[in-house]
Design a protein around this motif. Structure first.
Motif, PDB file in Angstrom:
ATOM      1  N   UNK A   1       0.847  -1.198   0.000  1.00  0.00           N
ATOM      2  CA  UNK A   1       0.000   0.000   0.000  1.00  0.00           C
ATOM      3  C   UNK A   1       0.883   1.250   0.000  1.00  0.00           C
ATOM      4  N   UNK A   2       0.303   2.380  -0.461  1.00  0.00           N
ATOM      5  CA  UNK A   2       1.081   3.625  -0.482  1.00  0.00           C
ATOM      6  C   UNK A   2       1.494   4.045   0.934  1.00  0.00           C
ATOM      7  N   UNK A   3       2.662   4.611   1.044  1.00  0.00           N
ATOM      8  CA  UNK A   3       3.239   4.960   2.350  1.00  0.00           C
ATOM      9  C   UNK A   3       2.261   5.740   3.227  1.00  0.00           C
ATOM     10  N   UNK A   4       1.480   6.632   2.616  1.00  0.00           N
ATOM     11  CA  UNK A   4       0.648   7.503   3.443  1.00  0.00           C
ATOM     12  C   UNK A   4      -0.588   6.807   4.002  1.00  0.00           C
ATOM     13  N   UNK A   5      -0.784   5.557   3.637  1.00  0.00           N
ATOM     14  CA  UNK A   5      -1.890   4.783   4.230  1.00  0.00           C
ATOM     15  C   UNK A   5      -1.380   3.782   5.258  1.00  0.00           C
TER      16      UNK A   5
ATOM     17  N   UNK B   1      -0.512   0.464  10.689  1.00  0.00           N
ATOM     18  CA  UNK B   1      -0.439  -0.864  10.078  1.00  0.00           C
ATOM     19  C   UNK B   1       0.851  -1.564  10.496  1.00  0.00           C
ATOM     20  N   UNK B   2       0.938  -2.860  10.201  1.00  0.00           N
ATOM     21  CA  UNK B   2       2.095  -3.657  10.626  1.00  0.00           C
ATOM     22  C   UNK B   2       2.982  -3.971   9.424  1.00  0.00           C
TER      23      UNK B   2
ATOM     24  N   UNK C   1      -2.115  -7.753   5.885  1.00  0.00           N
ATOM     25  CA  UNK C   1      -3.523  -7.411   5.691  1.00  0.00           C
ATOM     26  C   UNK C   1      -4.219  -7.295   7.049  1.00  0.00           C
ATOM     27  N   UNK C   2      -5.275  -6.542   7.066  1.00  0.00           N
ATOM     28  CA  UNK C   2      -6.076  -6.454   8.285  1.00  0.00           C
ATOM     29  C   UNK C   2      -7.031  -7.651   8.308  1.00  0.00           C
TER      30      UNK C   2
END
Lengths: 404, 404
Positions: free
Chosen positions: A32-36, A40-41, A183-184
């Motif tokens: 995913x893009x860094x800003x998201x 997150x792990x 992933x969540x």
């Protein structure tokens, strides 16, 4: 109606242990893009592929010098150096200096060749082509060395780390725009009950709106999970079975009702047929009829149907399970001490989760019935009364765990 | 290069007060689906438009009775009642009872007419048409009354409340699918500096990757704000002016560098021309050159450009400002006590924010230079060393505020 009372309740500690033993941290990854990535792990070690900073640079606005040229400088005994040019931040520093020379540099500018220290502008007095130096600097003073932040080849972040603003800064410093994270976990939420009506629809006689899907969903979403809500499932064996088969696309399945002992509460039979029931009935209040099992390696919870029971169950069992699966640390409750505002009679043999609001150092019980949502919504948090306590005397100090 | 040193630094308390005084809680509202409202702020009072529950219902599985019929019942002295029918949850209860009669009811079922209490199934022994009652119940026992959770007309949630799972349950219980909440403040983040390169692009000589946009963005996103990132702005008066004019579409503008004293750091001049500079230079370390002003009623921050300075500035000034604007409570740091692992020399006259990691009860300073991002990313949190403290002795107890 044939009803089956509970024969035996297991302790809350045993129940938690059983749940935990069945939870495997998630292995699926996504980029995913860094800003998201905040909260997150990280799903792999990050090894620096270049030095940060990539070059020696000035840490201050001032003059890049050869340190030796400044020895003996003082407030009343300036050394005079010839200005050979200037380097702004971001420029290629193609200038080099010799003894007796210096270069004006901005913070972040690449150090000119042969320079080895910076005198800050406040300790100088610049003229046209020369500058007076009022301070001696030692070698390396006010210089950020190449690799001084991060060394090429260094493993600077590790698989499993929780990404926060600081760690995201490390990824940015290395220019990494897309990040591999875990992933969540997906939580399938299935409301049950013939009396339950979806919100937004007109409420028919004898029905109540579905509360539990939305409270559980909110808990999941605010704790690093993906909530997948399903349509209301009829209290019939085949309907429940089919709904579970569909919901197996998730990592955890939660029936937001259906663990009670009524004739129609046949979730336990379905799980027994296509999976395994691991416990049903816990020494706790509210939430005693909590049900937990496994179907095809997917954990499945059957929550007591009352809003307060279901939500407290979810805090006690689902939340730690989901956070473990998400590789997140346990939820940290803010805890405050307070004195209980009235005598509370508890139930021996069950740990009570008593919702309270806190006002002026008093913990005021707000629990009405498990069937009410206001028992939770009007509270600031809860206290836990152990199994072996029958009575909490008025004024006794208690530890309140706050929801927020 | 003409540089302007700081003439006077204001205290951190004064700086915070100036910022706070300029922040107005957001007034814009939006309607969003209930399941997206967690951690959002409710934007109107919620008045119950019907009773919850809407009818008297059984709180247990058992028999709905007339309480008087059970008086005198006991373990060895059962009362026998005639079963007149059954009501499941969700059904319309069209059955009514008379003295000597009862109706089998499931939890959540609407109470049959004339019944006024429920005997739980465990205290009964049902036969074909009759049931033995082994327990006397008083009027209302095991019955949840209409409006017992929420009364019609009651204001049950208030404008400004933070929506958590419990409060979302209240909205669900009233069947409200779309909820009016306050918009999240939009934070425009503008990276500056001719030395800064966007991540994802090849890094040219003399350049470094943009770190601050991403750390500030992460902080904003994880604290209830919307981060709007702009392209890197050149260190030129007209470029900065134009970028501010564009960024005025946000609620707060943050220059993630550009408050230093270098010739090219002309942000202060631009703000001075089109708005008002309220402070520039704070008695803190790192982050001393922090700049704050107002342009057309929009707060604008100029952060010190170094990654650690910028991020700590953002925690100290931007975070409380943004949360106040968002109507969120202040961030609650988890605080732990630890003993510092070595003697630390601080700077008199500036409050130092010293990043530390915590191991075995020790607070180990990890701060290297403000220019390094690892000073933050390798830390678990920070300690604050007051203005008037010159020295923290090895082993002294300190209070660590954790990032996470």
């Amino acid at each position: 109606m044939k009803t089956r009372p509970f024969e035996r309740l297991i302790s809350i500690e045993d129940a938690i242990e059983i749940v935990e033993s069945k939870i495997t941290p998630i292995d699926r990854r996504e980029k995913i893009p860094i800003d998201l990535t905040v909260d997150r792990i990280l799903a792999r070690d990050i090894k620096a592929h270049f030095n940060v900073p990539p070059f020696n640079r000035s840490a201050m606005d001032g003059y890049a010098v050869i340190a030796n040229d400044t020895f003996g400088a003082g407030q009343f005994n300036s050394k005079i150096l010839r200005i050979k040019g200037s380097v702004h931040a971001g420029e290629v520093a193609d200038v080099e200096i010799d003894r007796g020379e210096c270069v004006e540099v901005a913070t972040g500018a690449r150090m000119p060749k042969n320079s080895d220290a910076v005198v800050v502008v406040e300790n100088t007095e610049g003229e046209k082509d020369t500058v007076k130096i009022f301070e001696p600097v030692h070698l390396g003073k006010n210089v950020s060395n190449a690799g001084g932040d991060i060394k090429e080849g260094e493993v600077i972040l590790k698989d499993g780390e929780l990404l926060d603003p600081g760690k995201i800064g490390v990824l940015a410093s290395l220019g990494i725009g897309e990040i591999e994270v875990y992933e969540m976990p997906k939580i399938g939420i299935l409301p049950t009950g013939d009396e339950v009506c979806p919100i937004g629809m007109p409420l028919k006689e004898g029905k109540v709106y579905d509360i539990n899907s939305h409270t559980v969903s909110a808990l999941v979403r605010s704790n690093g999970g993906v909530a997948q809500e399903y349509a209301i499932v009829k209290d019939r064996f085949e309907d429940i079975k089919r709904s579970i088969e569909t919901a197996l696309e998730n990592d955890i399945i939660v029936f937001s009702a259906g663990s009670s002992v009524g004739e129609r509460d046949i979730l336990i039979d379905v799980i027994g047929e296509i999976g395994k029931v691991l416990f049903h009935g816990v020494q706790m209040k509210p939430g005693m009829p909590t049900l937990f099992g496994m179907i095809e390696n997917k954990p499945i919870f059957g929550m007591a149907g009352y809003p307060t029971s279901c939500l407290i169950n979810s805090y006690v069992f689902l939340l730690p399970a989901m956070r473990k699966m998400a590789r997140l640390p346990r939820k940290k409750y803010t805890k405050i001490k307070a004195n209980i505002s009235r005598r509370v009679v508890s139930t021996l043999g069950r740990r009570q989760f008593l919702t309270v609001k806190v006002r002026d150092g008093k913990a005021i019980p707000v629990f009405k019935e498990s069937s009410t949502i206001t028992s939770v919504s009007n509270s600031d948090g809860f206290i836990e009364i152990p199994n072996d306590v029958n009575l909490v005397e008025d004024g006794k100090e208690v530890l309140v765990k706050l929801w927020q």
